[in-house]
Scaffold this active site. Sequence first.
Site, short mmCIF file in Angstrom:
data_model
loop_
_atom_site.label_atom_id
_atom_site.label_comp_id
_atom_site.label_asym_id
_atom_site.label_seq_id
_atom_site.Cartn_x
_atom_site.Cartn_y
_atom_site.Cartn_z
N ALA A 24 0.85 -1.19 0.00
CA ALA A 24 0.00 0.00 0.00
C ALA A 24 0.89 1.24 0.00
O ALA A 24 1.68 1.44 0.93
CB ALA A 24 -0.92 0.00 1.21
N THR A 25 0.77 2.05 -1.03
CA THR A 25 1.64 3.22 -1.17
C THR A 25 1.02 4.49 -0.60
O THR A 25 1.64 5.55 -0.65
CB THR A 25 1.98 3.47 -2.64
OG1 THR A 25 0.76 3.68 -3.38
CG2 THR A 25 2.72 2.29 -3.23
N GLU A 48 3.15 -1.01 4.16
CA GLU A 48 2.88 0.35 3.70
C GLU A 48 4.21 1.04 3.41
O GLU A 48 4.97 1.34 4.34
CB GLU A 48 2.08 1.13 4.73
CG GLU A 48 0.68 0.57 4.97
CD GLU A 48 -0.08 1.33 6.04
OE1 GLU A 48 0.54 2.21 6.70
OE2 GLU A 48 -1.28 1.06 6.22
N HIS A 74 -10.57 -2.12 1.46
CA HIS A 74 -9.57 -2.90 0.73
C HIS A 74 -9.07 -4.06 1.58
O HIS A 74 -8.94 -5.19 1.10
CB HIS A 74 -8.39 -2.01 0.33
CG HIS A 74 -8.64 -1.21 -0.90
ND1 HIS A 74 -7.85 -1.32 -2.02
CD2 HIS A 74 -9.59 -0.29 -1.20
CE1 HIS A 74 -8.30 -0.49 -2.96
NE2 HIS A 74 -9.35 0.14 -2.47
#
Length: 407
Positions: free
Chosen positions: A255-256, A285, A273
């Site tokens: 996850a960016t 992340e 999500h």
Amino acid sequence: MEVTLLGTGAPAGLPRPDCSCAVCATSLGADARAATALLVDGALLLDLTPGAAFAAARAGHSLGGVRQVLLTHPHDGPPVEVPAGLPQPGRVPDWRESPLVTGHRVRAVAMDAPGTGYAVAGPDGQRLLYLPPGGAPAGLEEGSEAAEPYDMVLADPVGRPDALAKLRAVGAVGPATDVVAVHLDHDVPPGAELRRRLAAAGARAVPDGSTLIVGVYEDVPDVSRRTLVLGGARSGKSVEAERRLESFPGVLYVATGGTRGGDTEWASRVATHRDRRPGSWRTVETCDLVPLLAQDGAPLLIDCLSLWLTDVMDSVGAWDDAQWADGGERALRARVVELAQAVRSARRTVVLVSNEVGSGIVPATASGRRYRDELGRLNAAVAAECEEVVLVVAGQALVLRGPVPGA
């Protein structure tokens, strides 16, 4: 071993009786499917379904040589009349083995839902696994189910993709395993879309009446190693990306976007999500993507490049015209080249998600136009390094680059 699929559909068949959905309306001709049943070497019948004798005759076979009928469905399967001359259907207790006079060996596999799966070994040493509708193998541990992959697996990759993930995790499904979709229902439109989704999972569908030779691998689809999924806001691009990997174990979800403390709308999106992803997936992340792409390991899902670009543009001062002109633009382009080269060199399976914003309204601000332009360049650079590129519009996936199964 020779396997004839007398049917490949869900227990109610496809189209379903009295169903008016679009999938049932278009499931005609070769896309119409009777309830799944398998005839193995003319001697073993797995699941007795209505019209089995006629289905066998249409496929050029007879049930006259059947020596054993085994049921997979819960509660002894759907109530059907046993054709004259067939032995009474039965069920092998979980994990017990039943040898046949024909030289086949049948072992019952316990499921995580009502029903029984069967592992069949033929006289020639070939091995197949047949799973019931709605079930996945239970109690599997690495190395416990198979010392080597099955030659063929017949299962439902649409309804239970996690069943394939479990089998892959223990080595029971390998790159050369022929995964054939059965128990197909009205969850996916027939034809090209069904073939595309199955190919992404390393599986395929065949028409009712098909006879397959276990151990013949030329039809096993190759899974694309690098895929870019593009789409607009709420287009379904993340769902498409997740769907492509849900039949594989140990996926690392990258996850960016970070956590954005205090932003309740963002927290709600993240939770949606997370709840949608399989429990076996891990999440990290970060926007530091190059080291992850350089590592070996389980499949990687990066969602999304749009937020990665925002982070990089922040770091190089791209929003300030003076900083942009004084090295910011060069620094950004270098980071994009570095990322594209990392995608090119990646040895693990990678699915990347990005927004497609170039077809909408022209942004009113210079910074917005700069972001739009750089995202377009980034998408093009990454797409050039991917075997498959998919554009998602209104939940429908269009293959822009890569194989179109069955085309």
